[in-house]
Scaffold this active site. Structure first.
Site, mmCIF file in Angstrom:
data_model
loop_
_atom_site.group_PDB
_atom_site.id
_atom_site.type_symbol
_atom_site.label_atom_id
_atom_site.label_comp_id
_atom_site.label_asym_id
_atom_site.label_seq_id
_atom_site.Cartn_x
_atom_site.Cartn_y
_atom_site.Cartn_z
ATOM 1 N N GLU A 123 -0.916 -35.873 29.840
ATOM 2 C CA GLU A 123 -1.783 -34.948 29.267
ATOM 3 C C GLU A 123 -2.888 -35.615 28.881
ATOM 4 O O GLU A 123 -4.016 -34.991 28.500
ATOM 5 C CB GLU A 123 -1.056 -34.075 28.133
ATOM 6 C CG GLU A 123 -0.020 -33.125 28.415
ATOM 7 C CD GLU A 123 0.467 -32.339 27.313
ATOM 8 O OE1 GLU A 123 -0.096 -32.500 26.131
ATOM 9 O OE2 GLU A 123 1.353 -31.458 27.426
ATOM 10 N N GLN A 164 11.396 15.172 11.404
ATOM 11 C CA GLN A 164 9.962 14.387 11.674
ATOM 12 C C GLN A 164 9.017 15.085 12.122
ATOM 13 O O GLN A 164 7.704 14.779 11.574
ATOM 14 C CB GLN A 164 10.578 13.597 12.964
ATOM 15 C CG GLN A 164 11.674 12.497 12.791
ATOM 16 C CD GLN A 164 11.612 11.672 11.450
ATOM 17 O OE1 GLN A 164 10.303 10.935 11.642
ATOM 18 N NE2 GLN A 164 12.413 11.874 10.519
ATOM 19 N N SER A 187 5.243 9.348 13.257
ATOM 20 C CA SER A 187 6.846 9.342 13.266
ATOM 21 C C SER A 187 7.285 10.013 14.663
ATOM 22 O O SER A 187 6.919 11.018 14.942
ATOM 23 C CB SER A 187 7.299 9.852 11.749
ATOM 24 O OG SER A 187 8.686 9.783 11.630
ATOM 25 N N TYR A 229 0.786 -1.176 0.050
ATOM 26 C CA TYR A 229 -0.172 -0.113 0.124
ATOM 27 C C TYR A 229 0.828 1.235 0.001
ATOM 28 O O TYR A 229 1.997 1.480 0.851
ATOM 29 C CB TYR A 229 -1.030 0.065 1.172
ATOM 30 C CG TYR A 229 -1.830 1.218 0.914
ATOM 31 C CD1 TYR A 229 -3.237 0.871 0.783
ATOM 32 C CD2 TYR A 229 -1.600 2.553 1.296
ATOM 33 C CE1 TYR A 229 -4.242 1.929 0.592
ATOM 34 C CE2 TYR A 229 -2.722 3.425 1.174
ATOM 35 C CZ TYR A 229 -3.686 3.200 0.870
ATOM 36 O OH TYR A 229 -4.720 4.311 0.771
ATOM 37 N N ASN A 266 -3.524 6.179 5.772
ATOM 38 C CA ASN A 266 -4.419 6.752 7.112
ATOM 39 C C ASN A 266 -5.265 5.867 8.113
ATOM 40 O O ASN A 266 -5.045 4.822 8.055
ATOM 41 C CB ASN A 266 -5.209 7.860 6.197
ATOM 42 C CG ASN A 266 -6.198 7.258 5.492
ATOM 43 O OD1 ASN A 266 -6.770 5.890 5.509
ATOM 44 N ND2 ASN A 266 -6.778 7.860 4.649
ATOM 45 N N GLN A 281 -10.757 0.209 0.697
ATOM 46 C CA GLN A 281 -11.181 -0.717 -0.191
ATOM 47 C C GLN A 281 -10.341 -1.242 -0.951
ATOM 48 O O GLN A 281 -10.065 -2.446 -1.452
ATOM 49 C CB GLN A 281 -12.104 0.287 -1.263
ATOM 50 C CG GLN A 281 -11.288 1.212 -2.084
ATOM 51 C CD GLN A 281 -11.539 2.518 -1.304
ATOM 52 O OE1 GLN A 281 -11.806 2.460 0.034
ATOM 53 N NE2 GLN A 281 -11.449 3.713 -2.347
ATOM 54 N N HIS A 312 -2.332 -39.587 21.167
ATOM 55 C CA HIS A 312 -0.921 -39.142 20.853
ATOM 56 C C HIS A 312 0.027 -40.163 21.286
ATOM 57 O O HIS A 312 1.093 -40.529 20.691
ATOM 58 C CB HIS A 312 -0.469 -37.883 21.640
ATOM 59 C CG HIS A 312 -1.310 -36.490 21.135
ATOM 60 N ND1 HIS A 312 -2.251 -36.255 20.755
ATOM 61 C CD2 HIS A 312 -0.685 -35.470 20.511
ATOM 62 C CE1 HIS A 312 -2.845 -35.101 20.317
ATOM 63 N NE2 HIS A 312 -1.556 -34.773 20.046
ATOM 64 N N ASP A 322 15.911 7.741 5.767
ATOM 65 C CA ASP A 322 14.661 7.855 5.085
ATOM 66 C C ASP A 322 14.736 7.211 3.570
ATOM 67 O O ASP A 322 13.899 6.928 3.180
ATOM 68 C CB ASP A 322 13.919 9.327 5.173
ATOM 69 C CG ASP A 322 13.347 9.093 6.593
ATOM 70 O OD1 ASP A 322 13.015 8.315 7.340
ATOM 71 O OD2 ASP A 322 12.933 10.370 6.853
ATOM 72 N N GLU A 324 11.386 5.252 17.720
ATOM 73 C CA GLU A 324 11.429 4.860 16.059
ATOM 74 C C GLU A 324 12.873 5.091 15.450
ATOM 75 O O GLU A 324 13.739 4.130 15.005
ATOM 76 C CB GLU A 324 10.164 5.414 15.270
ATOM 77 C CG GLU A 324 10.179 5.111 13.910
ATOM 78 C CD GLU A 324 9.456 5.903 13.077
ATOM 79 O OE1 GLU A 324 8.984 5.838 11.888
ATOM 80 O OE2 GLU A 324 8.924 6.919 13.491
ATOM 81 N N HIS A 325 13.164 6.304 15.484
ATOM 82 C CA HIS A 325 14.538 6.646 15.159
ATOM 83 C C HIS A 325 15.177 7.439 16.276
ATOM 84 O O HIS A 325 14.892 8.172 17.147
ATOM 85 C CB HIS A 325 14.482 8.138 14.042
ATOM 86 C CG HIS A 325 13.488 7.865 12.968
ATOM 87 N ND1 HIS A 325 12.125 8.090 12.870
ATOM 88 C CD2 HIS A 325 13.775 6.914 11.682
ATOM 89 C CE1 HIS A 325 11.669 7.505 11.701
ATOM 90 N NE2 HIS A 325 12.376 6.876 11.254
ATOM 91 N N HIS A 360 6.338 15.628 9.187
ATOM 92 C CA HIS A 360 5.474 14.531 8.608
ATOM 93 C C HIS A 360 4.173 14.934 9.037
ATOM 94 O O HIS A 360 3.196 14.976 8.230
ATOM 95 C CB HIS A 360 6.004 13.237 9.347
ATOM 96 C CG HIS A 360 7.031 12.433 8.557
ATOM 97 N ND1 HIS A 360 6.849 12.207 7.294
ATOM 98 C CD2 HIS A 360 8.191 12.113 9.108
ATOM 99 C CE1 HIS A 360 8.082 11.699 7.025
ATOM 100 N NE2 HIS A 360 9.049 11.556 8.048
#
Length: 436
Positions: free
Chosen positions: A421, A265, A243, A136, A220, A197, A426, A367, A333-334, A268
């Protein structure tokens, strides 16, 4: 002249520092009821009505007017034209980035392995790529060709047979760089659809869009909610939050550099989180002065201002050890280690998505073109998650082949454990193979 931005200042010496830090870090990507209901309806419609539902939602949400699915697929020739039409400097930069990303990820390839025990029993692991993966990619003005490279190239390196890319073109707005990146990365099919979709089409398959095994890539709140909902039908990479960057600095880096690294950052989106941790209060003052000086010069000044005001922090630590402890608590993250000898302390960093070491290593390099993946765990999930990589597109199957002697010996232990068990079938299955 724009007014100064108020940036939160914290000190680890404060009695309530941990509570203040927790409050600063708190962020929940909670989809409200309306979002969940809308996404669930879209998923159901696409699952039951296929192409027709995707066309209807694309026309509605992306302001399109298509009547059949053929106009929603980009041919390989179209991708090649996008690449050929780029200015040479852009093409060179894209190809350099792709080559570096490919070279780095080739080091991650895992191979099958096995070993044979003394009695002839073989044990091992077979590593195979996924058959088909969906990528995506956000579309329109918020288009990121770098994300195409970071998501598609590791899949190609892993040996995935087919990569399906979905990218919305709201109002018919096509981003040529994104299409060119798809061409360079070796994407097999591109559909100009987006939103929940598109996620549904990839997860369930339609008459035209083939069902995939895993969906990766940012989007999003509707895309994130859809990915969460289809997880289990298909795999997903992660549910990414805003971010983040945390910069640890010893006070000897140009404060303008640090301010701009925080901005990298913040630009963003308004929820992005930039944090500086230093143990020199005078230096923190200098960075804050740089923030006020440079902010009015930024093209995305309103977004950066909101991020710096609502989500940023300038934290005064006691010393380097304290700064590292704060870093591991945040699990960013960074992480930039803007200090004299980053190699001396990097092994003390337990939780971070990507670590940028030294004064010259701007996070922005990662990046785009350094090589490692920029799809990273956010919101503290670096405590248990890793960057996207080749291993995310490979599956591992255990190999077990017992010799007669091995089956007899293992069967004795299996029988005892199975009967413990109360799983008699088994036990008897194993017992059949025990030699007298």
């Amino acid at each position: 002249m724009s007014s100064p931005v108020q940036v939160t200042r914290l000190s680890s010496s404060q009695a309530d520092f941990k509570q203040q830090l927790d409050q600063l870090l708190a962020w929940e990507a909670v989809s409200d009821t309306a979002v969940n209901q809308a996404v669930n309806d879209i998923l159901h419609q696409v699952k039951t009505r296929g192409d027709h539902a995707v066309i209807e939602f694309t026309n509605r949400f992306d302001r399109m007017g298509v009547s059949d699915f053929s106009s929603l697929e980009m041919s390989q020739e179209r991708l090649q034209r996008a690449l050929d039409g780029l200015p040479q400097t852009q093409r060179d930069a894209l190809e350099l980035a792709a080559e570096r990303v490919r070279r780095y990820h080739e080091k991650q390839l895992q191979s099958s392995w096995s070993y044979t025990e003394d009695d002839g029993t073989l044990l091992g692991q077979q590593v195979t790529p996924m058959d088909r993966v969906g990528v995506y990619v956000p579309g329109g003005k918020a288009a990121y060709p770098s994300s195409v490279l970071m998501n598609a190239i590791p899949a190609k390196v892993a040996g995935v047979d087919e990569i399906i890319m979905v990218v919305p073109t709201p109002g018919g707005e096509v981003n040529e760089l994104v299409l060119a990146a798809a061409c360079i990365a070796g994407v097999d099919r591109v559909f100009t659809i987006g939103g929940a979709q598109a996620v549904a089409a990839l997860a369930y398959g339609t008459e035209t869009v083939p069902q995939v095994d895993k969906i990766v890539g940012p989007g999003n709140i509707y895309v994130a909610t859809a990915k969460r909902a289809v997880f289990g039908t298909v795999g997903i990479d992660m549910i990414a939050g805003p971010s983040e960057i945390l910069v640890v600095c010893d006070g000897k880096t140009d404060p303008d550099w640090i301010a701009m690294d925080l901005f990298s950052q913040a630009e963003h989106d308004e929820d992005a989180q930039p944090i500086l941790v230093a143990w020199d209060e005078a230096f923190i003052d200098q960075v804050e002065a740089s923030i006020q000086k440079l902010l009015p010069t930024m093209e995305r000044e309103p977004i950066i201002r909101a991020s710096m005001r609502d989500r940023a922090a300038l934290i005064l630590a006691k010393d380097l050890d304290d700064a590292i402890a704060i870093t591991n608590r945040v699990a960013p993250e960074h992480l930039e280690l803007s200090i004299e000898d980053p190699m001396d302390v990097v092994e003390q960093i337990r939780h971070a998505g990507a670590i940028f070491m030294g004064r010259y290593t701007a996070e922005a390099l990662g990046d785009y073109c350094a090589g490692p993946n920029h799809v990273l765990p956010t919101s503290g999930t670096a405590r248990f998650s890793s960057p996207l990589g080749v291993y995310d597109f490979q599956k591992r199957s255990s190999l077990i082949m017992c010799s007669a002697a091995g089956a007899s010996e293992l069967g004795k232990s299996a029988s005892v454990l199975a009967r413990g068990e109360s799983l008699t079938a088994h036990a008897r299955s194993a017992e059949y193979r025990i030699k007298d």
